[in-house]
Design a protein around this motif. Structure first.
Motif, PDB file in Angstrom:
ATOM      1  N   VAL A  21       5.684  20.941 -22.517  1.00 44.45           N
ATOM      2  CA  VAL A  21       5.524  20.948 -21.067  1.00 44.45           C
ATOM      3  C   VAL A  21       6.882  21.007 -20.365  1.00 44.45           C
ATOM      4  N   LEU A  22       7.894  20.345 -20.909  1.00 46.83           N
ATOM      5  CA  LEU A  22       9.234  20.427 -20.317  1.00 46.83           C
ATOM      6  C   LEU A  22       9.793  21.845 -20.411  1.00 46.83           C
ATOM      7  N   CYS A  23       9.514  22.513 -21.511  1.00 47.43           N
ATOM      8  CA  CYS A  23       9.939  23.908 -21.661  1.00 47.43           C
ATOM      9  C   CYS A  23       9.274  24.785 -20.599  1.00 47.43           C
ATOM     10  N   GLN A  24       7.989  24.572 -20.385  1.00 45.55           N
ATOM     11  CA  GLN A  24       7.277  25.347 -19.365  1.00 45.55           C
ATOM     12  C   GLN A  24       7.820  25.055 -17.966  1.00 45.55           C
ATOM     13  N   LEU A  25       8.050  23.773 -17.693  1.00 43.50           N
ATOM     14  CA  LEU A  25       8.530  23.397 -16.360  1.00 43.50           C
ATOM     15  C   LEU A  25       9.910  23.961 -16.073  1.00 43.50           C
ATOM     16  N   SER A  26      10.695  24.210 -17.108  1.00 42.29           N
ATOM     17  CA  SER A  26      12.028  24.777 -16.894  1.00 42.29           C
ATOM     18  C   SER A  26      11.942  26.151 -16.227  1.00 42.29           C
ATOM     19  N   ALA A  27      10.830  26.855 -16.423  1.00 42.65           N
ATOM     20  CA  ALA A  27      10.643  28.157 -15.771  1.00 42.65           C
ATOM     21  C   ALA A  27      10.531  28.012 -14.252  1.00 42.65           C
ATOM     22  N   LEU A  28      10.158  26.825 -13.786  1.00 37.30           N
ATOM     23  CA  LEU A  28      10.050  26.603 -12.338  1.00 37.30           C
ATOM     24  C   LEU A  28      11.413  26.471 -11.673  1.00 37.30           C
ATOM     25  N   ASN A  29      12.461  26.204 -12.466  1.00 38.68           N
ATOM     26  CA  ASN A  29      13.797  26.003 -11.903  1.00 38.68           C
ATOM     27  C   ASN A  29      14.343  27.234 -11.198  1.00 38.68           C
ATOM     28  N   LYS A  30      13.799  28.397 -11.484  1.00 43.60           N
ATOM     29  CA  LYS A  30      14.227  29.618 -10.789  1.00 43.60           C
ATOM     30  C   LYS A  30      13.709  29.644  -9.351  1.00 43.60           C
ATOM     31  N   HIS A  31      12.661  28.858  -9.082  1.00 41.60           N
ATOM     32  CA  HIS A  31      11.983  28.905  -7.794  1.00 41.60           C
ATOM     33  C   HIS A  31      12.103  27.609  -6.982  1.00 41.60           C
ATOM     34  N   PHE A  32      12.331  26.497  -7.667  1.00 41.60           N
ATOM     35  CA  PHE A  32      12.369  25.183  -7.027  1.00 41.60           C
ATOM     36  C   PHE A  32      13.468  24.337  -7.661  1.00 41.60           C
ATOM     37  N   ASN A  33      13.911  23.323  -6.934  1.00 43.93           N
ATOM     38  CA  ASN A  33      14.713  22.263  -7.535  1.00 43.93           C
ATOM     39  C   ASN A  33      13.700  21.283  -8.116  1.00 43.93           C
ATOM     40  N   VAL A  34      13.591  21.234  -9.427  1.00 44.71           N
ATOM     41  CA  VAL A  34      12.555  20.439 -10.084  1.00 44.71           C
ATOM     42  C   VAL A  34      13.151  19.132 -10.607  1.00 44.71           C
ATOM     43  N   THR A  35      12.498  18.042 -10.258  1.00 48.68           N
ATOM     44  CA  THR A  35      12.829  16.733 -10.807  1.00 48.68           C
ATOM     45  C   THR A  35      11.603  16.247 -11.560  1.00 48.68           C
ATOM     46  N   VAL A  36      11.760  15.985 -12.847  1.00 45.52           N
ATOM     47  CA  VAL A  36      10.632  15.554 -13.681  1.00 45.52           C
ATOM     48  C   VAL A  36      10.669  14.033 -13.834  1.00 45.52           C
ATOM     49  N   VAL A  37       9.516  13.410 -13.605  1.00 40.76           N
ATOM     50  CA  VAL A  37       9.342  11.973 -13.798  1.00 40.76           C
ATOM     51  C   VAL A  37       8.222  11.810 -14.824  1.00 40.76           C
ATOM     52  N   VAL A  38       8.505  11.151 -15.933  1.00 42.15           N
ATOM     53  CA  VAL A  38       7.502  10.959 -16.983  1.00 42.15           C
ATOM     54  C   VAL A  38       6.802   9.624 -16.751  1.00 42.15           C
ATOM     55  N   SER A  39       5.485   9.673 -16.666  1.00 37.06           N
ATOM     56  CA  SER A  39       4.680   8.463 -16.488  1.00 37.06           C
ATOM     57  C   SER A  39       4.014   8.141 -17.823  1.00 37.06           C
ATOM     58  N   ASP A  40       4.649   7.239 -18.584  1.00 40.56           N
ATOM     59  CA  ASP A  40       4.099   6.877 -19.891  1.00 40.56           C
ATOM     60  C   ASP A  40       4.135   5.368 -20.127  1.00 40.56           C
ATOM     61  N   HIS A  41       4.330   4.618 -19.055  1.00 38.69           N
ATOM     62  CA  HIS A  41       4.431   3.165 -19.188  1.00 38.69           C
ATOM     63  C   HIS A  41       3.178   2.570 -19.821  1.00 38.69           C
ATOM     64  N   PHE A  42       2.021   3.087 -19.442  1.00 37.78           N
ATOM     65  CA  PHE A  42       0.754   2.567 -19.968  1.00 37.78           C
ATOM     66  C   PHE A  42       0.284   3.434 -21.123  1.00 37.78           C
ATOM     67  N   ASP A  43       1.062   3.447 -22.180  1.00 40.58           N
ATOM     68  CA  ASP A  43       0.720   4.196 -23.376  1.00 40.58           C
ATOM     69  C   ASP A  43      -0.368   3.442 -24.148  1.00 40.58           C
ATOM     70  N   THR A  44      -1.176   4.170 -24.904  1.00 42.73           N
ATOM     71  CA  THR A  44      -2.280   3.537 -25.637  1.00 42.73           C
ATOM     72  C   THR A  44      -1.793   2.495 -26.632  1.00 42.73           C
ATOM     73  N   LYS A  45      -0.576   2.637 -27.121  1.00 43.27           N
ATOM     74  CA  LYS A  45      -0.052   1.693 -28.117  1.00 43.27           C
ATOM     75  C   LYS A  45       0.352   0.344 -27.521  1.00 43.27           C
ATOM     76  N   CYS A  46       0.572   0.294 -26.206  1.00 40.25           N
ATOM     77  CA  CYS A  46       1.065  -0.954 -25.621  1.00 40.25           C
ATOM     78  C   CYS A  46       0.140  -1.579 -24.584  1.00 40.25           C
ATOM     79  N   ILE A  47      -0.979  -0.953 -24.264  1.00 42.14           N
ATOM     80  CA  ILE A  47      -1.812  -1.512 -23.199  1.00 42.14           C
ATOM     81  C   ILE A  47      -2.920  -2.436 -23.674  1.00 42.14           C
TER      82      ILE A  47
END
Length: 193
Positions: A21-47
């Motif tokens: 998904v990060l590789c795909q989102l890099s294609a958006l950098n030609k059109h937008f200033n992209v800032t990626v925020v990963v939401s993984d705090h509530f992972d199945t292993k820790c909840i």
């Protein structure tokens, strides 16, 4: 160039998804200033120890539907919405699942969605109510603030919950989808090996 904050709802155990998904989102950098925020705090292993299901889900939810994946998804989307609610109203905030695949014209569809007069812009294949999946959407900060107080307790499946939440908001979609959900189309399984 417009800045787009992209919140990726991610499960740490599925790391191959994040790389793609990060590789795909890099294609958006030609059109937008992209800032990626990963939401993984509530992972199945820790909840499993830290989450009271009675606080997260409606009391009438069957226990079998409250899987760790469902809990993780609901809580990570909630974290994204909470983060967006604190942002400036002129920022663009897009939430995507980590299993999405971007269509070639995604930048154009995202640009189109940014110009829509709405609270929520649905960017996936499911772009009409009731929603069948929630793979990608743009949410305004003011709409996020309105959703926060009504978000919990949640219902599963999450798409039904989000459909009920956003039904009081102005919802729109670009002419064509920007993303499709890989785990529902079978494409995600091809990448696991």
């Amino acid at each position: 160039m417009k800045t787009v904050f992209v919140y990726v709802v991610h499960m740490k155990g599925l790391a191959y998804r994040m790389k793609r998904v990060l590789c795909q989102l890099s294609a958006l950098n030609k059109h937008f200033n992209v800032t990626v925020v990963v939401s993984d705090h509530f992972d199945t292993k820790c909840i499993h120890e830290s989450v009271n299901l009675g606080e997260v889900f409606c009391k009438d939810q069957p226990a079998s539907s409250c899987t760790l994946n469902a809990v993780s998804s609901v809580l990570n989307h909630y974290e994204c919405i909470k983060h967006i609610s604190k942002a400036a109203d002129n920022d663009v905030h897009m939430v995507i699942d980590d299993d999405v695949f971007m269509f070639p014209d995604a930048p154009g569809q995202i640009q189109s969605a940014c110009s829509l007069e709405c609270d929520v812009a649905l960017l996936g294949l499911s772009r009409e109510m009731p929603l069948t999946s929630i793979e990608a959407y743009i949410l305004t900060p003011s709409a996020a603030r309105r959703l926060l107080g009504r978000f919990m307790p949640a219902r599963v499946p999450f798409n039904a919950h989000l459909t009920s939440l956003i039904s009081s908001l102005v919802v729109a979609s670009p002419a064509m989808p920007a993303f499709k959900e890989g785990s529902k189309t079978g494409e995600d399984a091809d990448l696991q090996s």
